[in-house]
Design an enzyme around this catalytic site. Structure first.
Site, PDB file in Angstrom:
ATOM      1  CG  HIS A 104       2.284  16.515 -24.217  1.00  0.00           C
ATOM      2  ND1 HIS A 104       3.056  17.651 -24.240  1.00  0.00           N
ATOM      3  CD2 HIS A 104       3.007  15.596 -23.520  1.00  0.00           C
ATOM      4  CE1 HIS A 104       4.184  17.434 -23.569  1.00  0.00           C
ATOM      5  NE2 HIS A 104       4.182  16.194 -23.131  1.00  0.00           N
ATOM      6  CG  HIS A 139       7.090  11.877 -24.751  1.00  0.00           C
ATOM      7  ND1 HIS A 139       5.752  11.794 -25.052  1.00  0.00           N
ATOM      8  CD2 HIS A 139       7.209  12.854 -23.818  1.00  0.00           C
ATOM      9  CE1 HIS A 139       5.086  12.670 -24.321  1.00  0.00           C
ATOM     10  NE2 HIS A 139       5.951  13.325 -23.568  1.00  0.00           N
ATOM     11  CE  LYS A 185       5.695  17.521 -13.772  1.00  0.00           C
ATOM     12  NZ  LYS A 185       5.921  16.323 -14.540  1.00  0.00           N
ATOM     13  CD  GLU A 211       8.015  16.837 -22.301  1.00  0.00           C
ATOM     14  OE1 GLU A 211       7.357  17.846 -22.012  1.00  0.00           O
ATOM     15  OE2 GLU A 211       7.494  15.743 -22.618  1.00  0.00           O
ATOM     16  CG  HIS A 268      -0.338  12.009 -25.903  1.00  0.00           C
ATOM     17  ND1 HIS A 268      -1.024  12.664 -24.908  1.00  0.00           N
ATOM     18  CD2 HIS A 268       0.897  11.776 -25.404  1.00  0.00           C
ATOM     19  CE1 HIS A 268      -0.235  12.829 -23.860  1.00  0.00           C
ATOM     20  NE2 HIS A 268       0.935  12.298 -24.136  1.00  0.00           N
ATOM     21  CD  GLU A 273      -3.423  16.403 -16.282  1.00  0.00           C
ATOM     22  OE1 GLU A 273      -2.337  15.904 -15.974  1.00  0.00           O
ATOM     23  OE2 GLU A 273      -3.916  16.332 -17.406  1.00  0.00           O
ATOM     24  NE  ARG A 279      -4.120  -1.927   1.873  1.00  0.00           N
ATOM     25  CZ  ARG A 279      -4.054  -3.059   2.568  1.00  0.00           C
ATOM     26  NH1 ARG A 279      -3.088  -3.236   3.461  1.00  0.00           N
ATOM     27  NH2 ARG A 279      -4.926  -4.011   2.383  1.00  0.00           N
ATOM     28  CE  LYS A 325      -0.185  13.824 -14.885  1.00  0.00           C
ATOM     29  NZ  LYS A 325      -0.444  14.318 -16.250  1.00  0.00           N
ATOM     30  NE  ARG A 335       0.799  16.887 -13.085  1.00  0.00           N
ATOM     31  CZ  ARG A 335       1.461  16.135 -12.235  1.00  0.00           C
ATOM     32  NH1 ARG A 335       1.086  16.045 -10.986  1.00  0.00           N
ATOM     33  NH2 ARG A 335       2.529  15.453 -12.627  1.00  0.00           N
ATOM     34  CG  ASN A 337      -0.671  16.971 -20.821  1.00  0.00           C
ATOM     35  OD1 ASN A 337       0.333  16.278 -20.734  1.00  0.00           O
ATOM     36  ND2 ASN A 337      -1.705  16.838 -20.019  1.00  0.00           N
TER      37      ASN A 337
END
Ligand code: NAD
Ligand code: GLY
Length: 361
Positions: A252, A269, A231, A182, A256, A241, A118, A140, A245, A249
């Site tokens: 992106h 990426h 960030k 980035e 994506h 998010e 956990r 993330k 947030r 992206n």
């Protein structure tokens, strides 16, 4: 040494340092032991990074799991291997997992740490530029599913991020440029990060291109610090998010779809992100959202850094659009775009005409 403290507003007790310097790996356990009470560590890494830096983390209290290298191994099978190893070495609840590698290792090791018993302590030691400016910060963590990227994951903050810029010396040009994509992203969204201070990243990038490409360490450290400050400001305001947030992206939505229709094989990426940023600037110019001057400055920055801004293959436009529609950020069939609206400022927009979205492809 540069230091950024990440704080999460919603959970007042969550805060952790990002340390940025040359040679941090040589004294990694001194820093790690200040941030965790763990007695035992499981170091998660891959074959390439292990051969370069594994030796530096060897310690009587540390066991290693060395995974195959590549995005295709960021999946549940490999995640299970990490969990199996943790059980096998009897990692206890107060012990810790250390991620040594790029974003693939960081995301996967972090997800393992978030679920094992956990949740146990987790340390990020990012070794790519992309991981040092982005993926190791903000919590993330995830693995991929064959039907979607990063669709199985959670938000789980590390106890410490150690960014040793010496590791960037062994990064090849393609991976270095992937990280730079980035970095430029932060320059284009800086004002919207509400960081409370202007770091002038856009101007810093204009002035320091040669030093950055020559891997001048003080300049790289300053650069990584600015990105982490931006960030962490965003993550502080919106960890999960719910709104702000999403600006991380930028570029992106196109990226994506590019990665998806090329099976995550043709472009890194960062390459997909730099192409995506060019497309979004074209779209914003078409919609008259930004001035021609800002458009030209932004495109010049992308081109000065020699980032990929064009697709090198012909693609089927409908498949591309469908890939955009299947992105996990799409709600009620509305494709959300993080759109440049002013210099270094963005806003989330949807309901954009399909023809315009696809015009530049
Ligand atoms: P990566 O982890 O695959 O690393 C790229 C390549 O560089 C790999 O071959 C790796 O073995 C090698 N490498 C790593 N460190 C090296 C070093 N110091 N010297 C030489 N080679 C080295 O890719 P990445 O670009 O670091 O990360 C991409 C991943 O990050 C994707 O899975 C993406 O989804 C994820 N990501 C996550 C977030 C987040 O917020 N969690 C943000 C952005 C990207
Ligand atoms: N890289 C996007 C995010 O951390 O939200």
């Amino acid at each position: 040494m540069e230091k950024v403290d990440v704080k999460i507003k919603a959970t007042k007790e969550t805060s952790y340092p990002i340390l940025i310097d040359e040679g941090l790996l040589d004294e990694a356990y001194d820093y790690i032991k200040n941030c965790t009470d763990a007695n035992k560590f499981l170091v998660v890494t891959n074959t390439k990074v292990y051969s370069l830096y594994g030796e530096k983390l060897k310690n009587d209290d540390a066991e290693f799991i060395v995974l195959p290298d590549g995005e295709e191994y960021k999946n549940r099978d490999i995640l299970n291997k990490i969990i199996d190893k943790a059980l096998e070495i009897k990692l206890e609840r107060k012990d810790a997992i250390i991620a040594l590698g790029g974003g693939v290792i960081g995301d996967m090791a972090g997800f393992a740490a978030s679920t094992y018993q956990r949740g146990i302590d987790f340390i990020q030691i990012p070794t790519t530029l992309l991981a040092q400016v982005d993926s190791s910060v903000g919590g993330k963590v995830a693995v991929n599913h064959k039907l979607g990227k990063n669709v199985i994951g959670s938000f789980y903050q590390p106890k410490l991020v150690l960014a040793d810029t010496n590791t960037l010396n062994t990064l090849d040009d393609r991976q270095f440029k992937t990280g730079l994509a980035e970095v430029l992203k932060y320059a284009f969204i800086e004002k919207s990060c509400n960081a409370g201070e202007d770091y002038h990243l856009f101007e810093f990038l204009k002035e320091n291109k040669d030093k950055i490409y020559n891997k001048n360490h003080p300049v790289l450290q300053e650069l990584i610090k600015i990105c982490c400050l931006l960030k962490s400001s965003v993550v502080n305001q919106d960890e999960k998010e719910k709104g702000l947030r999403a600006i991380l992206n930028f570029g992106h939505t196109y990226a994506h779809a590019i990665e998806n229709i090329t099976d995550y094989k043709l472009y890194t990426h960062g390459e997909a992100v730099s192409i995506g940023m060019k497309f979004i600037f074209d779209l914003a110019a078409e919609l008259n959202l930004i001035t021609p001057n800002y458009y030209n400055d932004a495109i010049k920055l992308l081109s000065d850094y020699n980032l990929t801004t064009q697709l090198s293959i012909n693609i089927d436009i409908e498949s591309f659009y469908n890939a955009m529609l299947s992105d996990k950020k799409v709600k009620n069939k509305a494709i959300n775009f993080v759109m440049p609206v002013k210099e270094k400022e963005v806003s989330i927009m949807n309901n954009i005409d399909k023809k315009l979205i696809l015009k530049g492809i």
